[in-house]
Motif scaffolding. Structure first.
Motif, PDB file in Angstrom:
ATOM      1  N   ILE A   1       0.942  -1.139  -0.057  1.00  0.00           N
ATOM      2  CA  ILE A   1      -0.102   0.224  -0.230  1.00  0.00           C
ATOM      3  C   ILE A   1       0.871   1.139   0.017  1.00  0.00           C
ATOM      4  O   ILE A   1       1.737   1.300   0.882  1.00  0.00           O
ATOM      5  CB  ILE A   1      -0.886   0.122   1.149  1.00  0.00           C
ATOM      6  N   PHE A   2       0.667   2.069  -1.028  1.00  0.00           N
ATOM      7  CA  PHE A   2       1.441   3.478  -1.010  1.00  0.00           C
ATOM      8  C   PHE A   2       0.288   4.540  -0.241  1.00  0.00           C
ATOM      9  O   PHE A   2      -0.696   4.413  -0.615  1.00  0.00           O
ATOM     10  CB  PHE A   2       1.617   3.832  -2.373  1.00  0.00           C
ATOM     11  N   SER A   3       0.929   4.927   0.963  1.00  0.00           N
ATOM     12  CA  SER A   3       0.019   5.744   1.716  1.00  0.00           C
ATOM     13  C   SER A   3       0.341   6.938   1.929  1.00  0.00           C
ATOM     14  O   SER A   3       1.573   7.411   1.741  1.00  0.00           O
ATOM     15  CB  SER A   3      -0.132   4.962   2.997  1.00  0.00           C
ATOM     16  N   ASN A   4      -0.226   7.853   2.547  1.00  0.00           N
ATOM     17  CA  ASN A   4       0.243   9.091   3.237  1.00  0.00           C
ATOM     18  C   ASN A   4      -0.209   8.922   4.669  1.00  0.00           C
ATOM     19  O   ASN A   4      -1.596   8.363   4.810  1.00  0.00           O
ATOM     20  CB  ASN A   4      -0.633  10.196   2.405  1.00  0.00           C
ATOM     21  N   SER A   5       0.518   9.202   5.540  1.00  0.00           N
ATOM     22  CA  SER A   5       0.480   9.111   7.071  1.00  0.00           C
ATOM     23  C   SER A   5      -0.843   9.626   7.606  1.00  0.00           C
ATOM     24  O   SER A   5      -1.365   9.195   8.671  1.00  0.00           O
ATOM     25  CB  SER A   5       1.769   9.320   7.600  1.00  0.00           C
ATOM     26  N   THR A   6      -1.045  10.900   7.027  1.00  0.00           N
ATOM     27  CA  THR A   6      -2.027  11.599   7.553  1.00  0.00           C
ATOM     28  C   THR A   6      -3.603  11.222   6.839  1.00  0.00           C
ATOM     29  O   THR A   6      -4.622  12.094   6.962  1.00  0.00           O
ATOM     30  CB  THR A   6      -1.932  13.066   7.660  1.00  0.00           C
ATOM     31  N   CYS A   7      -3.665  10.373   5.788  1.00  0.00           N
ATOM     32  CA  CYS A   7      -4.889  10.206   4.936  1.00  0.00           C
ATOM     33  C   CYS A   7      -5.837   9.032   5.616  1.00  0.00           C
ATOM     34  O   CYS A   7      -5.471   8.031   5.969  1.00  0.00           O
ATOM     35  CB  CYS A   7      -4.259   9.684   3.640  1.00  0.00           C
ATOM     36  N   CYS A   8      -6.988   9.448   5.846  1.00  0.00           N
ATOM     37  CA  CYS A   8      -8.136   8.544   6.380  1.00  0.00           C
ATOM     38  C   CYS A   8      -8.420   7.638   5.505  1.00  0.00           C
ATOM     39  O   CYS A   8      -8.541   6.405   6.165  1.00  0.00           O
ATOM     40  CB  CYS A   8      -9.243   9.434   6.931  1.00  0.00           C
ATOM     41  N   MET A   9      -8.344   7.511   4.287  1.00  0.00           N
ATOM     42  CA  MET A   9      -8.701   6.615   3.456  1.00  0.00           C
ATOM     43  C   MET A   9      -7.471   5.523   3.224  1.00  0.00           C
ATOM     44  O   MET A   9      -8.027   4.438   3.338  1.00  0.00           O
ATOM     45  CB  MET A   9      -8.900   7.138   1.972  1.00  0.00           C
ATOM     46  N   CYS A  10      -6.363   6.047   3.649  1.00  0.00           N
ATOM     47  CA  CYS A  10      -5.138   5.142   3.699  1.00  0.00           C
ATOM     48  C   CYS A  10      -5.411   4.483   4.843  1.00  0.00           C
ATOM     49  O   CYS A  10      -5.090   2.921   4.846  1.00  0.00           O
ATOM     50  CB  CYS A  10      -3.947   6.034   3.681  1.00  0.00           C
ATOM     51  N   HIS A  11      -5.906   5.094   6.117  1.00  0.00           N
ATOM     52  CA  HIS A  11      -5.966   4.304   7.182  1.00  0.00           C
ATOM     53  C   HIS A  11      -6.976   3.141   7.209  1.00  0.00           C
ATOM     54  O   HIS A  11      -6.791   2.063   7.569  1.00  0.00           O
ATOM     55  CB  HIS A  11      -6.232   5.260   8.308  1.00  0.00           C
ATOM     56  N   ALA A  12      -7.976   3.602   6.313  1.00  0.00           N
ATOM     57  CA  ALA A  12      -9.059   2.527   6.267  1.00  0.00           C
ATOM     58  C   ALA A  12      -8.482   1.316   5.491  1.00  0.00           C
ATOM     59  O   ALA A  12      -8.862   0.378   5.504  1.00  0.00           O
ATOM     60  CB  ALA A  12     -10.426   3.090   5.481  1.00  0.00           C
ATOM     61  N   ALA A  13      -7.781   1.562   4.384  1.00  0.00           N
ATOM     62  CA  ALA A  13      -6.999   0.543   3.494  1.00  0.00           C
ATOM     63  C   ALA A  13      -6.232  -0.447   4.469  1.00  0.00           C
ATOM     64  O   ALA A  13      -6.485  -1.564   4.486  1.00  0.00           O
ATOM     65  CB  ALA A  13      -6.408   1.151   2.223  1.00  0.00           C
ATOM     66  N   LYS A  14      -5.372   0.421   5.270  1.00  0.00           N
ATOM     67  CA  LYS A  14      -4.533  -0.592   6.123  1.00  0.00           C
ATOM     68  C   LYS A  14      -5.424  -1.365   7.037  1.00  0.00           C
ATOM     69  O   LYS A  14      -5.176  -2.681   7.363  1.00  0.00           O
ATOM     70  CB  LYS A  14      -3.648   0.346   6.750  1.00  0.00           C
ATOM     71  N   ARG A  15      -6.478  -0.854   7.764  1.00  0.00           N
ATOM     72  CA  ARG A  15      -7.166  -1.429   8.596  1.00  0.00           C
ATOM     73  C   ARG A  15      -7.962  -2.840   7.927  1.00  0.00           C
ATOM     74  O   ARG A  15      -8.077  -3.673   8.541  1.00  0.00           O
ATOM     75  CB  ARG A  15      -8.303  -0.417   9.183  1.00  0.00           C
ATOM     76  N   LEU A  16      -8.443  -2.631   6.670  1.00  0.00           N
ATOM     77  CA  LEU A  16      -9.071  -3.583   5.882  1.00  0.00           C
ATOM     78  C   LEU A  16      -8.260  -4.707   5.875  1.00  0.00           C
ATOM     79  O   LEU A  16      -8.704  -5.848   6.241  1.00  0.00           O
ATOM     80  CB  LEU A  16      -9.785  -3.023   4.632  1.00  0.00           C
TER      81      LEU A  16
END
Length: 123
Positions: free
Chosen positions: A35-50
């Motif tokens: 996952i390419f992410s941004n540490s402050t992105c809520c959608m990135c957090h959702a993807a990681k949690r999924l």
């Protein structure tokens, strides 16, 4: 061919891929789920949690913490063809897409087989 200096043999220096697309391809191919992410992105957090909730341990690259992150972001924008570069999810080295595509795959049942084929999920 090795270069000899004193009593040591050094292998020739390899050039590090400077093309962001090549770098993304290399990073994505190195692990089952990336996952390419941004540490402050809520959608990135959702993807990681999924993925974590499914028992998958994704490799996460926080591009906002990478010195060449802006270049990666531009390349991901081109790959995704959308308004946002993150999260960008790769499974088995192949681009699955952004969060909307990942969630749609999860809902329609096609995400689990992708994860199994990539060796990220064993159940």
């Amino acid at each position: 061919m090795y270069y000899q200096t004193g009593s040591y043999n050094f292998p020739p220096k390899r050039s590090v891929a400077t093309d962001p697309l090549e770098r993304i391809e290399r990073m994505a191919a190195a692990h089952a789920v990336v996952i390419f992410s941004n540490s402050t992105c809520c959608m990135c957090h959702a993807a990681k949690r999924l993925f974590c909730g499914m028992g998958v341990n994704p490799t996460v690259y926080e591009i906002d913490q990478d010195p060449r992150g802006k270049d990666l972001e531009k390349a991901l924008l081109r790959l995704l063809g959308g308004a946002s570069a993150v999260p960008a999810v790769f499974i088995g080295g192949k681009l699955v897409g952004a969060i909307d595509t990942v969630l749609a795959s999860h809902i329609n049942g096609s995400l689990v087989p992708l994860l199994k084929d990539a060796g990220a999920l064993w159940l």
